[in-house]
Design an enzyme around this catalytic site. Structure first.
Site, PDB file in Angstrom:
ATOM      1  CB  ALA A  65      -0.895   0.033   1.046  1.00  0.00           C
ATOM      2  CD  GLU A 111      -2.578  -7.403   2.691  1.00  0.00           C
ATOM      3  OE1 GLU A 111      -2.125  -6.474   2.677  1.00  0.00           O
ATOM      4  OE2 GLU A 111      -2.842  -7.653   4.055  1.00  0.00           O
ATOM      5  CD  GLU A 131       1.815  -5.482   5.518  1.00  0.00           C
ATOM      6  OE1 GLU A 131       2.660  -6.465   5.907  1.00  0.00           O
ATOM      7  OE2 GLU A 131       1.011  -5.511   4.719  1.00  0.00           O
TER       8      GLU A 131
HETATM    9  N1  CAA Z   1       4.658   3.221  -0.556  1.00  0.00           N
HETATM   10  C1  CAA Z   1       5.452   4.442  -0.976  1.00  0.00           C
HETATM   11  N2  CAA Z   1       6.364   4.570  -1.649  1.00  0.00           N
HETATM   12  C2  CAA Z   1       7.120   3.506  -1.643  1.00  0.00           C
HETATM   13  C3  CAA Z   1       6.697   2.072  -1.322  1.00  0.00           C
HETATM   14  C4  CAA Z   1       5.355   1.977  -0.568  1.00  0.00           C
HETATM   15  N3  CAA Z   1       5.140   1.170  -0.093  1.00  0.00           N
HETATM   16  N4  CAA Z   1       7.714   1.183  -1.408  1.00  0.00           N
HETATM   17  C5  CAA Z   1       8.783   1.790  -2.119  1.00  0.00           C
HETATM   18  N5  CAA Z   1       8.465   3.327  -2.142  1.00  0.00           N
HETATM   19  C6  CAA Z   1       9.182   4.380  -2.598  1.00  0.00           C
HETATM   20  C7  CAA Z   1      10.433   4.836  -1.759  1.00  0.00           C
HETATM   21  O1  CAA Z   1      10.014   5.570  -1.057  1.00  0.00           O
HETATM   22  C8  CAA Z   1      11.559   5.262  -2.785  1.00  0.00           C
HETATM   23  O2  CAA Z   1      10.827   6.640  -3.126  1.00  0.00           O
HETATM   24  P1  CAA Z   1      11.840   7.775  -3.497  1.00  0.00           P
HETATM   25  O3  CAA Z   1      12.667   7.442  -4.441  1.00  0.00           O
HETATM   26  O4  CAA Z   1      11.025   9.127  -3.548  1.00  0.00           O
HETATM   27  O5  CAA Z   1      12.668   7.832  -2.005  1.00  0.00           O
HETATM   28  C9  CAA Z   1      10.983   4.505  -4.198  1.00  0.00           C
HETATM   29  O6  CAA Z   1       9.790   3.777  -3.861  1.00  0.00           O
HETATM   30  C10 CAA Z   1      12.113   3.463  -4.453  1.00  0.00           C
HETATM   31  O7  CAA Z   1      12.241   2.826  -2.875  1.00  0.00           O
HETATM   32  P2  CAA Z   1      13.515   2.540  -2.332  1.00  0.00           P
HETATM   33  O8  CAA Z   1      14.606   3.631  -2.565  1.00  0.00           O
HETATM   34  O9  CAA Z   1      13.538   2.056  -0.940  1.00  0.00           O
HETATM   35  O10 CAA Z   1      14.289   1.091  -3.104  1.00  0.00           O
HETATM   36  P3  CAA Z   1      14.963   0.054  -2.626  1.00  0.00           P
HETATM   37  O11 CAA Z   1      15.365  -1.044  -3.439  1.00  0.00           O
HETATM   38  O12 CAA Z   1      16.169   0.519  -1.722  1.00  0.00           O
HETATM   39  O13 CAA Z   1      13.907  -0.803  -1.475  1.00  0.00           O
HETATM   40  C11 CAA Z   1      12.009  -1.956  -0.845  1.00  0.00           C
HETATM   41  C12 CAA Z   1      13.075  -1.479  -1.824  1.00  0.00           C
HETATM   42  C13 CAA Z   1      12.709  -3.116   0.050  1.00  0.00           C
HETATM   43  C14 CAA Z   1      10.641  -2.565  -1.422  1.00  0.00           C
HETATM   44  C15 CAA Z   1      11.538  -0.632  -0.123  1.00  0.00           C
HETATM   45  O14 CAA Z   1      11.152   0.278  -0.978  1.00  0.00           O
HETATM   46  C16 CAA Z   1      10.256  -0.955   1.073  1.00  0.00           C
HETATM   47  O15 CAA Z   1      10.785  -1.446   2.002  1.00  0.00           O
HETATM   48  N6  CAA Z   1       9.165  -0.487   0.740  1.00  0.00           N
HETATM   49  C17 CAA Z   1       8.210  -0.503   1.625  1.00  0.00           C
HETATM   50  C18 CAA Z   1       7.549  -2.038   1.604  1.00  0.00           C
HETATM   51  C19 CAA Z   1       6.519  -2.188   2.714  1.00  0.00           C
HETATM   52  O16 CAA Z   1       6.572  -1.719   3.894  1.00  0.00           O
HETATM   53  N7  CAA Z   1       5.311  -2.523   2.256  1.00  0.00           N
HETATM   54  C20 CAA Z   1       4.130  -2.436   2.933  1.00  0.00           C
HETATM   55  C21 CAA Z   1       3.263  -1.373   2.910  1.00  0.00           C
HETATM   56  S1  CAA Z   1       2.005  -1.248   4.294  1.00  0.00           S
HETATM   57  C22 CAA Z   1       0.807  -2.444   3.469  1.00  0.00           C
HETATM   58  O17 CAA Z   1       0.607  -2.653   2.311  1.00  0.00           O
HETATM   59  C23 CAA Z   1      -0.535  -2.367   4.343  1.00  0.00           C
HETATM   60  C24 CAA Z   1      -1.411  -3.310   3.888  1.00  0.00           C
HETATM   61  O18 CAA Z   1      -1.464  -4.496   4.120  1.00  0.00           O
HETATM   62  C25 CAA Z   1      -2.623  -2.822   3.166  1.00  0.00           C
END
Ligand code: CAA
Length: 257
Positions: A65, A111, A131
């Site tokens: 998300a 999901e 999460e």
């Molecule tokens: N939401 C918003 N932005 C996101 C995102 C997300 N879920 N995942 C990645 N991005 C963005 C980053 O902020 C980054 O933006 P900027 O370039 O502006 O900084 C861009 O995408 C690239 O990401 P990274 O620089 O972090 O890339 P990476 O290769 O170093 O890491 C990753 C990749 C491990 C996927 C890391 O981005 C990450 O951990 N993302 C979040 C994953 C996460 O926590 N997902 C769960 C979300 S909550 C949810 O989904 C709730 C639900 O059940 C409904």
């Protein structure tokens, strides 16, 4: 509908939908999810479409998300959004959905993938429900469907630690259907989608419905439902055609009637 964050086209009887927010690794904003559910419902109601193929990019299926959407929201605001009604719409899609997965399939992305029916994953795909790293838990089925797919032990390991699963682990645990070499993830998924789309349209929907019943109903009830679906197919032209074609040693010409 915003056409940018979702790209879509039709290839024969397959509707191909691509999630397209490369700058945020295909993070699933509320707006995107609303449009995705609407688009899927449109294709679900289109007789020319037999199967939906849902894909991300090579780098990310979807990294969850959109965290920006939720960062400052209160509990009451989240409740008011009623975002899970959108997920219910996707859950109710009757046609088979094939997922073409490469890269990250995390959180809401994992999901969403679990709402699909056949999951073809690139060998580079990574799966998880991280999460917990954000101080929350999965909310769109990530503690439930994930547990049913991989079992309690692995679900606890993954959800509580936030660790990611490799494609090999995900296949071994039963989360995905197949792993394919990274050069072929999309074309293989399309091939699978086309193969399913070549079968009787009513029968493939019945098979999907019946298999999904196995997740929700006690065995005695789901067997009764399976029998109903089985008998109902004997009122279709496709059943007659399928069996005549078999006897005549020719490919069937299914019409979806
Ligand atoms: N939401 C918003 N932005 C996101 C995102 C997300 N879920 N995942 C990645 N991005 C963005 C980053 O902020 C980054 O933006 P900027 O370039 O502006 O900084 C861009 O995408 C690239 O990401 P990274 O620089 O972090 O890339 P990476 O290769 O170093 O890491 C990753 C990749 C491990 C996927 C890391 O981005 C990450 O951990 N993302 C979040 C994953 C996460 O926590 N997902 C769960 C979300 S909550 C949810 O989904 C709730 C639900 O059940 C409904």
């Amino acid at each position: 509908m915003d056409e940018q964050h979702l790209l879509h086209e039709v290839d024969g009887n397959v509707a191909i939908i691509r999630i397209n927010r490369p700058k945020v690794l295909n993070a699933l904003s509320l707006h995107l999810m609303t449009d995705l559910a609407t688009l899927m419902e449109q294709y679900d109601g289109d007789d020319n479409i037999h199967v939906i193929l849902l894909s991300g990019s090579e780098r990310a299926w979807a990294a969850g998300a959109d965290i920006g959407d939720m960062a400052t929201a209160s509990s009451a605001e989240m409740l008011k959004r009623n975002q899970f009604a959108i997920w219910e719409q996707i859950k109710n899609i009757k046609k088979p959905i094939v997922a073409a997965v490469s890269g990250f399939a995390l959180g809401g992305g994992c999901e969403l993938m679990m709402h699909c029916d056949i999951i073809i994953a690139s060998e580079n795909a990574l799966f998880g429900q991280p999460e917990i790293n954000l101080g929350i838990i999965p909310g769109a089925g990530g503690t439930q469907r994930f547990t049913r797919a991989v079992g309690k032990a692995t679900s606890m390991d993954v959800v509580l630690s936030g660790r990611l699963l490799s494609a090999k682990e995900a296949l071994n645990f039963g989360l995905i259907s197949r792993i394919v070499p990274k050069e072929h993830w999309f074309e293989t998924a399309l091939m699978v989608a086309k193969l399913v789309a070549s079968k009787g349209p009513i029968a493939i929907c019945s098979a999907k419905a019946s298999i999904l019943n196995a997740e929700e109903l006690p065995l005695s009830e789901s067997l009764v439902e399976e029998r109903k679906l089985f008998y109902a197919l004997f009122d279709t032209n496709d059943q007659t055609e399928g069996m005549i074609a078999f006897a005549e040693k020719r490919p069937p010409n299914f019409t979806g009637t």
